[in-house]
Motif scaffolding. Structure first.
Motif, PDB file in Angstrom:
ATOM      1  N   LYS A   6       0.839  -1.197   0.000  1.00 28.85           N
ATOM      2  CA  LYS A   6       0.000   0.000   0.000  1.00 28.85           C
ATOM      3  C   LYS A   6       0.881   1.258   0.000  1.00 28.85           C
ATOM      4  CE  LYS A   6      -4.009  -0.391   2.211  1.00 28.85           C
ATOM      5  NZ  LYS A   6      -4.953  -0.409   3.323  1.00 28.85           N
ATOM      6  N   LYS A 300     -53.038 -24.765  11.661  1.00 26.42           N
ATOM      7  CA  LYS A 300     -52.216 -23.683  11.098  1.00 26.42           C
ATOM      8  C   LYS A 300     -52.881 -22.342  11.381  1.00 26.42           C
ATOM      9  CE  LYS A 300     -48.654 -25.272   9.113  1.00 26.42           C
ATOM     10  NZ  LYS A 300     -48.796 -26.593   8.655  1.00 26.42           N
ATOM     11  N   ASP A 305     -52.595  -9.501   6.230  1.00 29.69           N
ATOM     12  CA  ASP A 305     -52.814  -8.076   6.397  1.00 29.69           C
ATOM     13  C   ASP A 305     -54.176  -7.716   5.778  1.00 29.69           C
ATOM     14  OD1 ASP A 305     -51.206  -5.699   7.143  1.00 29.69           O
ATOM     15  OD2 ASP A 305     -51.899  -5.071   5.167  1.00 29.69           O
ATOM     16  N   SER A 307     -54.771  -5.546   3.744  1.00 26.37           N
ATOM     17  CA  SER A 307     -54.628  -5.246   2.319  1.00 26.37           C
ATOM     18  C   SER A 307     -54.781  -6.502   1.459  1.00 26.37           C
ATOM     19  CB  SER A 307     -53.261  -4.616   2.064  1.00 26.37           C
ATOM     20  OG  SER A 307     -52.261  -5.490   2.512  1.00 26.37           O
ATOM     21  N   ARG A 327     -54.121 -27.885  -1.672  1.00 28.28           N
ATOM     22  CA  ARG A 327     -54.334 -27.932  -0.221  1.00 28.28           C
ATOM     23  C   ARG A 327     -55.801 -28.230   0.087  1.00 28.28           C
ATOM     24  NH1 ARG A 327     -51.277 -24.509   2.826  1.00 28.28           N
ATOM     25  NH2 ARG A 327     -52.580 -25.250   4.502  1.00 28.28           N
ATOM     26  N   LEU A 364     -48.805 -16.150  16.047  1.00 27.86           N
ATOM     27  CA  LEU A 364     -48.541 -15.837  14.639  1.00 27.86           C
ATOM     28  C   LEU A 364     -47.086 -16.112  14.301  1.00 27.86           C
ATOM     29  CD1 LEU A 364     -50.637 -12.574  14.295  1.00 27.86           C
ATOM     30  CD2 LEU A 364     -51.278 -14.901  13.717  1.00 27.86           C
ATOM     31  N   GLY A 365     -46.215 -15.892  15.303  1.00 30.05           N
ATOM     32  CA  GLY A 365     -44.800 -16.197  15.090  1.00 30.05           C
ATOM     33  C   GLY A 365     -44.596 -17.687  14.922  1.00 30.05           C
ATOM     34  N   ALA A 366     -45.286 -18.470  15.760  1.00 28.07           N
ATOM     35  CA  ALA A 366     -45.112 -19.927  15.699  1.00 28.07           C
ATOM     36  C   ALA A 366     -45.820 -20.496  14.480  1.00 28.07           C
ATOM     37  CB  ALA A 366     -45.652 -20.553  16.974  1.00 28.07           C
ATOM     38  N   GLY A 367     -46.945 -19.896  14.104  1.00 25.71           N
ATOM     39  CA  GLY A 367     -47.653 -20.337  12.900  1.00 25.71           C
ATOM     40  C   GLY A 367     -48.564 -21.525  13.084  1.00 25.71           C
TER      41      GLY A 367
ATOM     42  N   LYS B  74     -39.030 -15.082  15.818  1.00 26.20           N
ATOM     43  CA  LYS B  74     -39.163 -16.043  14.720  1.00 26.20           C
ATOM     44  C   LYS B  74     -40.578 -15.925  14.197  1.00 26.20           C
ATOM     45  CE  LYS B  74     -38.401 -20.939  13.874  1.00 26.20           C
ATOM     46  NZ  LYS B  74     -38.244 -22.234  14.496  1.00 26.20           N
ATOM     47  N   LYS B  75     -40.723 -15.698  12.928  1.00 28.82           N
ATOM     48  CA  LYS B  75     -42.059 -15.488  12.379  1.00 28.82           C
ATOM     49  C   LYS B  75     -42.337 -16.467  11.238  1.00 28.82           C
ATOM     50  CE  LYS B  75     -45.187 -11.721  12.192  1.00 28.82           C
ATOM     51  NZ  LYS B  75     -45.408 -10.392  12.618  1.00 28.82           N
ATOM     52  N   TRP B  76     -43.524 -17.033  11.297  1.00 29.92           N
ATOM     53  CA  TRP B  76     -43.943 -17.941  10.227  1.00 29.92           C
ATOM     54  C   TRP B  76     -44.356 -17.093   9.041  1.00 29.92           C
ATOM     55  CZ3 TRP B  76     -48.708 -18.895   7.788  1.00 29.92           C
ATOM     56  CH2 TRP B  76     -48.810 -20.096   7.117  1.00 29.92           C
ATOM     57  N   GLU B  79     -45.771 -21.161   3.529  1.00 34.20           N
ATOM     58  CA  GLU B  79     -45.497 -22.581   3.322  1.00 34.20           C
ATOM     59  C   GLU B  79     -44.997 -22.781   1.899  1.00 34.20           C
ATOM     60  OE1 GLU B  79     -49.222 -24.153   5.996  1.00 34.20           O
ATOM     61  OE2 GLU B  79     -49.473 -23.656   3.898  1.00 34.20           O
ATOM     62  N   ASP B  81     -45.103 -25.592  -1.042  1.00 38.64           N
ATOM     63  CA  ASP B  81     -45.689 -26.871  -1.463  1.00 38.64           C
ATOM     64  C   ASP B  81     -44.643 -27.643  -2.257  1.00 38.64           C
ATOM     65  OD1 ASP B  81     -47.900 -25.810  -0.385  1.00 38.64           O
ATOM     66  OD2 ASP B  81     -49.089 -25.714  -2.225  1.00 38.64           O
ATOM     67  N   ARG B  83     -43.898 -30.904  -4.577  1.00 40.06           N
ATOM     68  CA  ARG B  83     -44.598 -31.927  -5.362  1.00 40.06           C
ATOM     69  C   ARG B  83     -43.579 -32.894  -5.939  1.00 40.06           C
ATOM     70  NH1 ARG B  83     -46.871 -27.243  -6.449  1.00 40.06           N
ATOM     71  NH2 ARG B  83     -49.085 -26.981  -6.018  1.00 40.06           N
ATOM     72  N   PHE B  88     -46.929 -35.286  -2.129  1.00 38.23           N
ATOM     73  CA  PHE B  88     -47.169 -33.854  -2.027  1.00 38.23           C
ATOM     74  C   PHE B  88     -47.103 -33.508  -0.553  1.00 38.23           C
ATOM     75  CE2 PHE B  88     -50.402 -30.667  -0.921  1.00 38.23           C
ATOM     76  CZ  PHE B  88     -49.847 -29.590  -1.542  1.00 38.23           C
ATOM     77  N   ASP B  92     -43.268 -25.604   6.324  1.00 38.75           N
ATOM     78  CA  ASP B  92     -43.384 -24.255   6.877  1.00 38.75           C
ATOM     79  C   ASP B  92     -42.092 -23.474   6.655  1.00 38.75           C
ATOM     80  OD1 ASP B  92     -45.965 -24.505   7.974  1.00 38.75           O
ATOM     81  OD2 ASP B  92     -45.125 -25.783   9.526  1.00 38.75           O
ATOM     82  N   TYR B  94     -39.955 -20.118   8.059  1.00 34.74           N
ATOM     83  CA  TYR B  94     -39.845 -19.122   9.124  1.00 34.74           C
ATOM     84  C   TYR B  94     -38.706 -18.159   8.799  1.00 34.74           C
ATOM     85  CZ  TYR B  94     -42.637 -22.353  11.892  1.00 34.74           C
ATOM     86  OH  TYR B  94     -43.634 -23.162  12.343  1.00 34.74           O
ATOM     87  N   ARG B 126     -45.321  -6.426   3.822  1.00 31.66           N
ATOM     88  CA  ARG B 126     -45.772  -6.163   2.456  1.00 31.66           C
ATOM     89  C   ARG B 126     -44.646  -6.462   1.465  1.00 31.66           C
ATOM     90  NH1 ARG B 126     -48.596  -0.455   1.782  1.00 31.66           N
ATOM     91  NH2 ARG B 126     -49.938  -1.321   3.393  1.00 31.66           N
ATOM     92  N   ARG B 259     -10.286  -2.371  -1.325  1.00 29.97           N
ATOM     93  CA  ARG B 259      -9.633  -1.592  -0.257  1.00 29.97           C
ATOM     94  C   ARG B 259     -10.277  -1.728   1.115  1.00 29.97           C
ATOM     95  NH1 ARG B 259      -4.992  -0.520  -2.940  1.00 29.97           N
ATOM     96  NH2 ARG B 259      -5.613  -0.402  -5.108  1.00 29.97           N
ATOM     97  N   HIS B 263     -10.525  -4.224   6.229  1.00 33.35           N
ATOM     98  CA  HIS B 263     -10.879  -3.581   7.509  1.00 33.35           C
ATOM     99  C   HIS B 263     -11.920  -4.394   8.272  1.00 33.35           C
ATOM    100  CE1 HIS B 263      -8.794   0.256   6.887  1.00 33.35           C
ATOM    101  NE2 HIS B 263      -9.050   0.059   5.600  1.00 33.35           N
TER     102      HIS B 263
END
Lengths: 388, 445
Positions: A6, A300, A305, A307, A327, A364-367, B74-76, B79, B81, B83, B88, B92, B94, B126, B259, B263
């Motif tokens: 450098k 489940k 939302d 929307s 399903r 809702l987190g666990a689903g 932790k959020k679901w 899903e 699918d 095949r 089938f 899930d 997460y 969203r 560069r 760091h």
């Protein structure tokens, strides 16, 4: 660490453009001065550590904080010794059957714990699968609706609470059933006064809108009307709507239909076009602040939302499917649905007789309401506010 | 009468202008910016889906995010699918979500148009498609412009690079997305014009006789070249157009890769695949914010605890988890810009656990972008050949866009055309102004 490669590059820059030399020199000198100052601070800190001066400083600071804590304890000791205990909110979980039997379990709202089994009903009574669940405040007023159109209004507190340890249908409260009629729904009606209209919804998705002022008269006369056009059909729910609210219908096969409540007719009309084997599981009003949760029989919890909802352009439309075709073909069905806020709670009644409560945010987190290997399914699902 | 404006939706900066037939008016669209006629192409989306743009977006982002608390849940999210031939099943999915995150800042949105794999991004609950993101930005821009002009804007002429992509199908798709976003933003009539053509139209205002002009429009996202005959509006002719998806953001990336990564641990953790993957992500502005997961934090904490490059990895942890990515990219870009005027600059950043100092010279910069330089010169020569003109027949070369001021490229143009033929147009606003002229011409033709 600055590698020599450098430094060579910096030298190269100076060779190519000698005018860069003073700039580079200034930058390096400024950095050196900064590092020298930092080094001095670190050396001073090191000396303080070696001489124990730093330790003394910390000890003195800890002693000072302990003294302040002690003073605060003394100042507030009176309050700490005798804290005022607010009256606990009580929540009632009501499980009922078409024969008019109602079991009420009373729970303290401040003692609810997510994913807790409240009680377990004897299997024999659950096997029929026609039990329904309602969770509401113990201060509520209830409206019992029979398929004949007859109604009975009753405060929750007048239904005796049973011991959650051993619920017994022999001790259930019995609301008289006339002739061949069946109890089809129990609806909390305290919100009625805050709403503009009430929508009576049947299992085959026929709706009848009733103005709030007329509903009072209906209730006083103990008759709301059957709310159906087809003989085999029955009322399944009432929804109280404000002027800007949406009415949402959710069917067993997972079709969600939604319309502005103001656009609904006052005459009995078919709102949602259901497939031959399908029927409405629940109807409720939704506003822009709430979101939607749908619980399937397999446990489940699907969160959507507002929307996501699609407003129906006209009556007699199918609604938006919640499940893929595969399903649905695999047998997924809706057990319950509601408009929610994330701080709400939920209760679920399972086919093995278990009644459990869940904090919606965590749910809702666990689903899912059921562990992966559960053999039971969900019979009914109800939500209630944190301050229910 | 319907009001029509020109909008330059740039990779780094944007602008709005109107033309009344005699004079171009660049709107002071961002009064918080040093140059109010230029608005940074940054979009900040809050948790309640409120959109802010430009300097306001950046300030809101800093106020909301830097050194804030985090809480991962932790959020679901759905899903998948599966095949198979005779089976089938449903699985899930997460994700870890920072439930205290107040908003998300997006920059370089335009580059999404030329990225084949990028379809959009999840912002809280969203999903924003590329068109949704651009529409949100254009809508905010439109509202600001309407407030300044005091009337509704229904028509727009938007700039587009000569090539979003060399693949014709992908190029058309990008154009369609941009057009759809403009409609989504509330414009009733949308027309697109090549950005260098727009810059040429603006330059034409200063001409008193017809000339063959080469426009070298080199901004944050693309290099666009157009060779045109200008000076007589009835005899305008485009001889050729060319371009390449190389520009300022690629140079920033090259600087970071060459560069800055040391760091954050490069050279010290190279034998640890998980760690080097984290370090390499620093150069990717889209992926870096997504690194703030509990798993990444655990990985870094463990490495620091066992003494693997603790100072560098602590700096990396701070960069990721104190939302300092935007500050970091800005520091790199500012240093690059400074090199247009001086032989050396310093990339400097001081924050919790970060004390970053990198002396960076023009020689180093030119070395880092040498490969790009060769490709750019080749595209320029190809465009000249396609025009059928000799370099001597090109009367003027107009350079516009921030990257065109990089000395290496100025020298290249001077070498090919002679310094007397190379002119500078307004660095950030000539395309905007040209688009306004085009919008006016279309409305009056």
């Amino acid at each position: 660490m600055i590698p020599s490669q450098k430094i060579d590059e910096w030298v190269r820059e100076v060779e190519e453009r000698p005018s860069s030399a003073p700039v580079i020199l200034r930058f390096i000198a400024s950095r050196l001065s900064e590092l020298a100052q930092r080094n001095e601070e670190l050396l001073a800190e090191n000396i303080e550590l070696q001489t124990g001066q730093k330790v003394e400083q910390y000890e003195s600071r800890i002693a000072n904080l302990e003294y302040q804590l002690e003073m605060l304890k003394r100042q507030f000791s009176q309050n700490l010794l005798a804290p005022a205990e607010p009256a606990a909110e009580m929540v009632s979980a009501l499980v009922y059957n078409p024969q008019g039997q109602v079991l009420r379990l009373e729970l303290r709202a401040d003692e609810l714990v997510h994913n807790t089994l409240i009680t377990s009903f004897p299997d024999s009574a659950v096997a029929g699968g026609r039990l329904r669940l309602l969770a509401t405040s113990s201060q509520e007023e209830l409206l019992f609706i029979f398929d004949s159109g007859r109604t009975v209004a009753l405060p929750v507190a007048e239904i005796p609470a049973v011991d959650p340890g051993a619920p017994d249908w022999q001790q259930a409260y019995l609301q008289d059933v006339h002739g061949l009629e069946e109890l089809v729904a129990i609806q909390p009606i305290a919100r009625m006064a805050l709403s503009e209209t009430c929508v009576q919804v049947s299992r085959r998705a026929f709706v009848k809108k009733i103005k709030e002022s007329f509903l009072e008269t209906y209730i006083a006369n103990n008759y709301i009307g059957t709310g159906v056009k087809l003989q085999a059909d029955k009322t399944c729910s009432l929804a109280f709507c404000g002027p800007d609210d949406l009415l949402v219908l959710v069917s067993k096969e997972g079709y969600v239909w939604c319309i502005e409540a103001s656009r609904l007719p006052f005459m009995i009309e078919e709102a949602q076009r259901l497939r031959s084997m399908d029927h409405i599981i629940t109807a409720f009003s939704a506003n822009p602040q709430s979101s939607l949760v749908v619980v399937t029989r397999s446990g489940k919890a699907v969160h959507r939302d507002n929307s996501w909802l699609e407003l129906a352009i006209s009556l007699k439309t199918q609604g938006k499917p919640l499940f893929s075709r595969e399903r649905r073909a695999a047998g997924d069905q809706v057990a319950g649905a509601a408009a929610i806020n994330e701080n709400d709670w939920a209760a679920a009644l399972r086919s093995d007789g278990a009644l459990a409560v869940y904090k919606l945010r965590d749910l809702l987190g666990a689903g899912s309401l059921l562990p992966g290997n559960a053999s039971a399914h969900i019979l009914d699902f109800a939500t209630f506010g944190a301050q229910a | 009468m319907t009001l029509s404006v020109g909008i330059d939706f740039g990779t780094s900066n944007s602008g709005v202008a109107v033309f009344d037939g005699a004079r171009v008016r660049l709107l002071p669209i961002d009064d918080q910016n040093v140059v109010p006629e230029v608005v940074k192409t940054t979009l900040y989306i809050t948790k309640d889906f409120h959109h802010t743009i430009g300097q306001e977006a950046i300030e809101l982002y800093y106020r909301h995010n830097v050194n804030r608390l985090r809480r991962f849940v932790k959020k679901w999210v759905g899903e998948i699918d599966f095949r198979g031939a005779e089976m089938f099943y449903v699985r899930d999915v997460y994700v870890y979500v920072d439930e205290l995150k107040p908003g998300r800042l997006l920059q370089y949105i335009k580059t999404a148009l030329r990225s084949q794999g990028y379809q959009g991004t999840q912002v809280f609950d969203r999903y924003y498609t590329t068109a949704d993101l651009i529409a949100a930005y254009l809508q905010a821009l439109k509202q600001r412009a309407e407030k300044l002009l005091g009337e509704e804007i229904s028509q727009v002429t938007l700039g587009r690079p000569v090539y979003f992509s060399t693949d014709a199908e992908q190029d058309q798709k990008a154009e369609d997305t941009l057009r759809q976003a403009a409609y989504q933003a509330g414009f009733q009539k949308v027309q697109l014009e090549f950005e260098p053509v727009a810059a040429a139209l603006f330059y034409e205002q200063s001409l008193d006789r017809p000339k063959n002009v080469l426009v070298f429009d080199f901004g944050g996202g693309t290099l666009d070249i157009t060779i045109m005959s200008l000076g007589d509006s009835r005899r305008r002719k485009v001889y050729s157009s060319g371009g390449i998806g190389i520009a300022g953001s690629d140079f920033d990336r090259a600087i970071i890769e060459n560069r800055m990564l040391p760091h954050f641990g490069k050279g010290q953790v190279d034998d640890n695949l998980e760690l080097i993957e984290l370090v390499n992500t620093v150069a990717d502005w889209i992926a870096l914010p997504d690194l703030s997961t509990p798993q990444a934090r655990m990985r870094l904490k463990h490495a620091i605890q066992v003494g693997i490059a603790p100072v560098r990895l602590k700096a990396l942890e701070s960069l990721i988890f104190n939302d300092l990515a935007f500050t970091f990219y800005n520091a790199v870009e500012a240093s690059k810009i400074a090199l247009s005027d001086t032989g050396a600059s310093v990339i400097r950043m001081q924050a919790q656990d970060i004390d970053l100092w990198e002396l960076y010279t023009r020689h180093q910069f030119e070395r880092d972008i040498r490969e790009y330089q060769a490709r750019i010169e080749s595209v320029l020569l190809d465009t000249i050949i396609q025009s059928g003109l000799e370099t001597e027949q090109i009367d003027a070369v107009v350079k516009t866009g921030g990257s065109s001021y990089i000395p290496a490229f100025s020298e290249m143009l001077n070498r090919l055309f002679g310094p007397e033929r190379v002119h500078s147009s307004n660095m950030f606003s000539s395309v905007t102004a040209g688009l306004a002229i085009k919008a006016y011409d279309s409305g009056h033709s």
